[in-house]
Design an enzyme around this catalytic site. Sequence first.
Site, PDB file in Angstrom:
ATOM      1  N   LYS A  43      49.737  39.484  29.974  1.00  0.00           N
ATOM      2  CA  LYS A  43      49.588  40.842  29.436  1.00  0.00           C
ATOM      3  C   LYS A  43      50.900  41.217  28.743  1.00  0.00           C
ATOM      4  CE  LYS A  43      48.262  45.553  30.901  1.00  0.00           C
ATOM      5  NZ  LYS A  43      47.804  46.394  32.032  1.00  0.00           N
ATOM      6  N   SER A  52      43.647  49.205  31.599  1.00  0.00           N
ATOM      7  CA  SER A  52      44.453  48.917  30.431  1.00  0.00           C
ATOM      8  C   SER A  52      44.567  47.423  30.123  1.00  0.00           C
ATOM      9  CB  SER A  52      45.862  49.486  30.630  1.00  0.00           C
ATOM     10  OG  SER A  52      46.523  48.798  31.685  1.00  0.00           O
ATOM     11  N   SER A  75      43.625  49.140  36.358  1.00  0.00           N
ATOM     12  CA  SER A  75      43.775  48.429  35.088  1.00  0.00           C
ATOM     13  C   SER A  75      43.527  46.929  35.136  1.00  0.00           C
ATOM     14  CB  SER A  75      45.172  48.668  34.507  1.00  0.00           C
ATOM     15  OG  SER A  75      45.240  49.957  33.953  1.00  0.00           O
TER      16      SER A  75
END
Lengths: 93, 485, 490
Positions: free
Chosen positions: B76, B151, B175
């Site tokens: 990420k 997210s 997330s």
Amino acid sequence: MDAEDIHKLAQLARINIDNEMIDEVAASITTILALVDQLQAADTEGVAPMSHPMDAVQRLRADTITEPNQREALQANAPATAEGLFLVPKVID
Amino acid sequence: MHSLTIAQLMRGLRQKQFSSLELTQHYLNRINTLDRHYNSYISVCEQQALEQAQAADRQLAGGTGPSLCGIPIAHKDLFCTEGVRTSCGSKMLDNFVPPYSATIVEHCQAAGAVMLGKTNMDEFAMGSSNENSYYGAVNNPWQRDCVPGGSSGGSAAAMAAQLAAGTTASDTGGSIRQPASFCGVTGLKPTYGRVSRWGMVAYASSLDQAGAITKTAEDAALMLNVLAGFDSKDSTSIDKDTPDYTQTLDDSIADLRIGVPAEYFGDGLDAEVASLVEAAIKQFEALGATIKAVSLPHTQLAVPAYYVIAPAECSANLSRFDGVRYGHRCKDPENLQDLYQRSRAEGFGEEVKRRIMVGAYALSAGYYDAYYRKAQQVRRLIKQDYDAVFAEVDLIAGPTAPTPAFGIGAKTQDPVSMYLEDIYTLPTNLAGLPGISIPCGLTQTGKPVGLQLTAHYFAEARLLNAAHRFQQETDFHQLTAPEIA
Amino acid sequence: MEWETVIGLEVHVQLATQTKIFSGASTAFGAQANTQACAIDLAMPGTLPVANAQAFRYAIMFGLAINADINQHSVFERKNYFYPDLPKGYQTTQLDQPIVGAGYVDIEREDGSRKRIRIHHAHLEEDAGKSLHEGLGGECQGMSGIDLNRAGTPLIEIVSEPDMRTAEEAVAYAKKLHSIVTSLGICDGEMSQGSMRFDVNISVRAKGEDKLGTRTETKNLNSFKFMEDAIALEVQRQIDVIEDGGQVVQQTRLYDGDRKTARAMRSKEDANDYRYFPCPDLLPVVFDKAYIEEIRQQLPELPAARRQRFIEQYALSEYDAKVLGDDAATAQFFEACVKHGEDAKLAANWVMGELSARLNASDIRITQSPVSAEQLAGVISRIKDKTISSKIAKQVFEGLWQGEGPSADAIIEAKGLKQVSDSGALAAMIDTVIADNATQVDNYRKADADKRPKMLGYFVGQIMKASKGQANPQMVNQLLTEKLNTIIEG
């Protein structure tokens, strides 16, 4: 939340908000505050605030130098430097 | 090769069925040809990945390869990667190339993993749909006009589109788990303090926790073996031994006690989601687990508490982005105030600005007690709910999210409706507990639904064991998006 | 109307740790800009703080030295404000649960009277970096340069109650703190390098009034002299404002020591809302009683105790004991000197006299003295064993100061300054002087017996002159008296 409140908050957060956006920002923040106002219904009498998920305590570090000079690498991302200093518009005390 | 799990790839690499170079090249080809449909990557590190793959092949040839040797993964884009742009999905860090790596990035490197690139995300991890990225929305591989969740939408979409063998992700309010649910993959959020936060750009420090999004629970265990561990550079890292999470995957769950909280099946829960989750819970019962009705009475307060605490912490955490030492700086600032106000106004997106301002408000003079202090008290009530329930059960089961993936743009005008997406995942973060989302079926329109399991502190092994046993008996995790298959 | 001044001090003390409070970067003074500012100090994304154990140890030592309660459970908070020398956009500090609770120190006024100054609390926090406004030429004209070497240096901020009523008391309090922190060895005390900085809260009120007047804060004073001057200036300004019918406005002021002027700070004009909250990156710091007790046991000697010891151990006067005992470095120098030179009184006189005068004239601290304690002890030993006179000793000291030799003995040897104590040589000198001064000898003989000792001085002076000061004065006195007596009786 009125325009003046938003201006104050924006100043506190150092975020410029265009005048034409103020009402929209005020409206969305007002909705969020309405959501968080549900907290007021909770009975929290005598409940200790919880800042951390764990009841752990701080570990302390030995006082020995572990970080050598890396100025060049660390300043590679800097928008403006001179003579090793970060440059900003003149600071007025 | 792209349909294989990490566990299968590890065997294939060691048995020389293919090399890491072939595998890596294969994934890079897929990313190059397919990711334009999904936008799951912000940066692809082709050259570096191929070099790492060759190095891994040399290690494998010598028979010395560490656990993830040669496995192509993606991080990420909030994990700092030395020499590779780390944007956090923000214009603010569009030009930021860290001279250091996050601890977990180092761990993955040491384990021999190959880094394919950095995955898309909601800006600074703030969002539940991945529509708040400076690099554009991510499309859900199951239905491209739907969001992948957020997210960590890029990591979840990359897994669903089989553009990486495994991904890292982070979870502040859901997330990892919510996008895993939306994309039909497995998402593990470990106990707060289990995985180092060093080098992970902070959103809300007391809630942020790194984890993994993978195809299976077994892969999540393999990833957690690498990610977990004490880090002296993170004061909130917990100094506790980490077991080999793969060792207990096959343990019987006949003695498992699963609590099902009534509050997770109330208003706002999509009927199809409810029935798929209930069916999954029945499946656990069939495996021998005992199902018990429990109550987490303060669940409804988790959303308001979270939307005070997380913005408050982020309002301070994001003050460092001031255009002075790194990051976006506005053109020709007139004076210092102008430098701050324009750099931040230009560098941050709307949701980030909104949360910073809400947080500043909640902490400001005269409001602290009514908002921040109150939220911290509610946080304790939520934790106490869990403590009471975990005295009686081993795991809590319920839906990961109240709905399946929704349409792109459907909730962007109404932040509060977006926030309510996280109603079942937020309480876990407030308490600091570990949780996992595993696929439990598709809706009639073909959208994946996730089952969330939550365990007590540091009980990741039990969580993974239960999820793995479920996946051995079901094939929901093997379903692939029609256009991928 | 008669006015009363009310003064409270916030004193920032840089702790003498090797590394920053939250990072492993060096705190050494004077390095090139930003070479001691690591990723954590620069607040690079993803970096995290880990607290320095030594900073806590030092803070606890201070707390014990001022008779304060040590909080076994203390918490770091974030104080939010934007400033270029504050990289994170917040200062990590302590608010509700500081490490050091309420305590006190006793000060002495110049008239010898004592007064107790209460300390509200002392907390740990991080120092900010520096903004440099001068000397940036060329395309950097009109810019400020930010050096973050100082950012993250551990500080204790010591907050007093508003217990002081005069500038003299404020200075005595500040000096007392300086003496304590240097004696504890927790601060190098180098004021010129900013190791100790004072913020002074000042208000005035009519004498006899109970209510406090509106106060102003004058920030960042880094010398006792500046503090004294700044207080005088601000007190007068406030009195003038009130006497002119105005009202004192609460504000933060900056004092310019060179120009002896002060002005309100512009950057602090808007009321600050610091939005304190517990730092989520740091956990509560907890110490058990045993650890605090262990520190108490190992506490170095404090100035008051040392003063008393000097009086008892070295038979020093109260005044000498204060001058030598209050400053840790001076005390250390003095004791080293006694150890090697074995004469406390002489050592005290030399440290407070010749050495102190030379240090003041050169504007350097005793730690930088070119004459070491051992070297000065060498001078004292030679006075004591009569190898040299006190007068010659000053020459020897000067030689050491100028670096003309490694030791007193070396300089005495090289310059031939050894005292003449050989009675034969002295007798020859005496004979010559007597022969050359027949008139004076005659006057001496005719004089009344009680006038003679005074007249002896003339002959002694002649002999010392002839010996270039090296004749042993006691022996000269003795031999000369004997010789003249023989002549008189002869």
